[in-house]
Design a protein around this motif. Structure first.
Motif, short mmCIF file in Angstrom:
data_model
loop_
_atom_site.label_atom_id
_atom_site.label_comp_id
_atom_site.label_asym_id
_atom_site.label_seq_id
_atom_site.Cartn_x
_atom_site.Cartn_y
_atom_site.Cartn_z
N TRP A 1 46.52 37.99 33.81
CA TRP A 1 46.04 36.83 34.56
C TRP A 1 44.91 36.10 33.84
O TRP A 1 44.74 34.90 34.02
CB TRP A 1 45.59 37.26 35.95
N GLY B 1 41.46 33.58 39.50
CA GLY B 1 41.38 34.14 40.85
C GLY B 1 42.06 35.50 40.92
O GLY B 1 41.47 36.48 41.40
N PHE B 2 43.30 35.57 40.44
CA PHE B 2 44.00 36.86 40.45
C PHE B 2 43.33 37.87 39.52
O PHE B 2 43.29 39.06 39.82
CB PHE B 2 45.47 36.69 40.08
N GLY C 1 44.55 31.99 33.13
CA GLY C 1 43.33 31.20 33.33
C GLY C 1 42.89 30.46 32.07
O GLY C 1 42.51 29.30 32.12
N THR D 1 44.19 27.46 36.11
CA THR D 1 42.88 28.10 35.94
C THR D 1 42.47 28.83 37.21
O THR D 1 42.05 29.99 37.16
CB THR D 1 41.82 27.06 35.56
N ALA D 2 42.59 28.17 38.34
CA ALA D 2 42.20 28.79 39.61
C ALA D 2 43.07 30.00 39.92
O ALA D 2 42.55 31.06 40.32
CB ALA D 2 42.28 27.77 40.73
N ILE D 3 44.37 29.88 39.73
CA ILE D 3 45.28 31.00 40.02
C ILE D 3 45.02 32.14 39.05
O ILE D 3 44.90 33.30 39.46
CB ILE D 3 46.73 30.53 39.96
N PHE E 1 40.09 38.17 38.83
CA PHE E 1 38.90 38.73 39.47
C PHE E 1 39.26 39.56 40.70
O PHE E 1 38.61 40.57 40.97
CB PHE E 1 37.91 37.62 39.83
N ILE E 2 40.29 39.16 41.44
CA ILE E 2 40.71 39.95 42.60
C ILE E 2 41.23 41.30 42.15
O ILE E 2 40.89 42.34 42.75
CB ILE E 2 41.77 39.18 43.42
#
Length: 121
Positions: free
Chosen positions: A33, A112-113, A37, A107-109, A115-116
């Motif tokens: 991921w 986001g994934f 990003g 970038t957000a997806i 860091f999650i």
């Protein structure tokens, strides 16, 4: 005034989105991921750079003659030529903004994934 919507533009948008999704899948397989990003950041960077330059030559800050020659070139054009240039520029900026939106989405997806998934470890 936005550029006209036609079948060729729609087909080109579909091909570009498919290519970006393919590259995102390859980045996901290769790096994870975080790679998705980074790919989104790269796409957004290129789109913003293209929009800022407006399809003009870019030089060092110490070359003011380059910028002056561009403004003199467009200053001598007739109104019809300037209108044609503006229409062309609007179409190019529209494509750059589409790329910017898709880059920011990737970038957000991607981050986001990333860091999650890292927080859940």
């Amino acid at each position: 005034m936005p550029p006209p919507r036609n079948f060729e533009r729609l087909a080109l948008v579909v091909v570009c989105v498919a290519a970006q999704l393919g590259l995102a899948w390859l980045a996901l397989q290769a790096i994870g991921w975080f790679g998705v990003g980074l790919l989104g950041l790269f796409i957004a960077f290129v789109a913003i750079r293209f929009e800022l330059e407006e399809n003009r030559p870019v030089g060092h800050q110490m070359t003011p003659d380059l910028y002056a020659s561009q403004f003199h070139k467009h200053g001598r054009e007739h109104e019809a030529e300037r209108a044609g240039f503006r229409t062309e520029l609007i179409a190019q900026i529209s494509a750059a903004r589409l790329g910017l939106g898709l880059g920011l989405l990737l970038t957000a997806i991607g981050f986001g994934f990333f860091f999650i998934l890292e927080a859940s470890r």
